[in-house]
Design an enzyme around this catalytic site. Structure first.
Site, mmCIF file in Angstrom:
data_model
loop_
_atom_site.group_PDB
_atom_site.id
_atom_site.type_symbol
_atom_site.label_atom_id
_atom_site.label_comp_id
_atom_site.label_asym_id
_atom_site.label_seq_id
_atom_site.Cartn_x
_atom_site.Cartn_y
_atom_site.Cartn_z
ATOM 1 N N LEU A 187 0.863 -1.180 0.000
ATOM 2 C CA LEU A 187 0.000 0.000 0.000
ATOM 3 C C LEU A 187 0.901 1.232 0.000
ATOM 4 O O LEU A 187 1.249 1.771 1.045
ATOM 5 C CB LEU A 187 -0.904 0.002 1.230
ATOM 6 N N HIS A 188 1.298 1.661 -1.194
ATOM 7 C CA HIS A 188 2.310 2.715 -1.315
ATOM 8 C C HIS A 188 1.835 4.044 -0.713
ATOM 9 O O HIS A 188 2.449 4.588 0.198
ATOM 10 C CB HIS A 188 2.646 2.959 -2.794
ATOM 11 N N ASP A 189 0.754 4.589 -1.291
ATOM 12 C CA ASP A 189 0.413 5.985 -1.035
ATOM 13 C C ASP A 189 -0.067 6.296 0.379
ATOM 14 O O ASP A 189 0.193 7.395 0.880
ATOM 15 C CB ASP A 189 -0.625 6.464 -2.060
#
Length: 312
Positions: free
Chosen positions: A241-243
């Site tokens: 979950l990058h952002d």
């Protein structure tokens, strides 16, 4: 103390989760507006998806602005192969009824930074940096008024996810990234090095799915869709979950560790275009310009996400 933020984004399932986390955390962050940029999918879809997410959160009063539909000097590269043709594939969400603001996103960024007291607005770019760089080029007076930029982009030890050398957000508009990284604004960077440690494992996704209401279920469906690509590509146990790491950092900076180092953007070589050259080991005498995050407390991060999304 609540931080005033502008979320600059190209939603994207992980962008959507970041927006949800911010909208669920009014005691920590005040979302002044959401500015859409072309990236994961074209601008028309990112501007639509940002509004879909606001309505999912029950926050349709959040103003959403459309910005740049292409990079500064390159052709647009998109990532439907990761995010699906809509950018938000997975859950079945209705089209938004809330309006897109008439004002251009770049003008909104400029106007807001001039109107708010200097040093009180943090920019949170979750996609290519085109809108931010355009605002800086058009109105250089705003640069010194930015409190901080906390962005998702780049990589060093994890190198690239769209080319062997480059992470997607930086690769899409390296010239814009260069403008931002040389601007002198205090930078915090969430590279793949940290986001690849924020994996949505099955137990973590089950926790989203078990939340009351529609939002947790929608998040679980988004990450279910999103993770098929990463599990296949990296052999990992879930999708990164990058952002949301950007928003989590503003709420709980203690979850993250990194180094204040020099980071430069490659803009001339096609082989390594968009590479974030991070002087992690301090081998040059270039002055540090970014807090480059390298690790996070993943359990603490997912506990925060689950607790906040439950509020929606």
């Amino acid at each position: 103390m609540t931080r005033n933020i502008i979320i600059d984004t190209d939603p994207g399932q992980d962008d959507a989760v970041a927006i949800l986390l911010a909208l669920a955390s009014p005691e920590d962050v005040e979302v002044l507006g959401i500015t859409a940029v072309a990236g994961n999918v074209p601008l028309e879809l990112t501007a639509k998806n940002a509004r879909i997410v606001c309505e999912l959160a029950g926050k349709s009063e959040t103003p959403v602005f459309a910005g740049c539909d292409r990079p500064l000097r390159r052709d647009l590269v998109t990532a439907e192969y990761v995010h699906g043709k809509t950018g938000l594939d997975g859950p079945d969400l209705p089209d938004p009824t809330m309006p897109l603001q008439d004002q251009n996103a770049v003008d909104f960024i400029i106007e807001t930074l001039r109107a708010e007291p200097s040093g009180t607005v943090t920019l949170c770019p979750l996609g290519p940096l085109t809108n931010i760089a355009t605002a800086f080029e058009r109105a250089p007076d705003i640069i010194e008024r930015v409190q901080e930029i906390v962005l998702m982009g780049g990589a060093y030890f994890e190198v690239g996810n769209v080319t062997p050398a480059a992470e997607f957000n930086i690769y899409v508009d390296p010239q814009a990234a260069d403008i931002v990284f040389t601007s002198g604004v205090p930078l915090v960077v969430m590279p793949l090095d940290v986001t690849h440690k924020a994996l949505v494992t099955k137990p973590r996704n089950d926790a989203f799915r078990a939340l009351p209401g529609d939002v947790g279920h929608a998040v679980a469906e988004m990450t279910d869709f999103f993770e098929r690509f990463d599990i296949h590509k990296y052999g990992s146990e879930g999708a990164p979950l990058h952002d949301p790491t950007v928003i989590a950092y503003l709420i709980r900076p203690d979850l993250f560790t990194g180094r204040h180092i020099n980071v430069q953007i490659e803009t001339t070589s096609e082989l390594t275009m968009g590479m974030t050259v991070a002087d992690w080991w301090g081998v040059t005498d270039h002055a540090p310009n970014a807090m480059f995050i390298g690790d996070l407390d993943a359990d603490g991060f997912f506990a925060l996400l689950t607790e906040r999304i439950a509020r929606l």
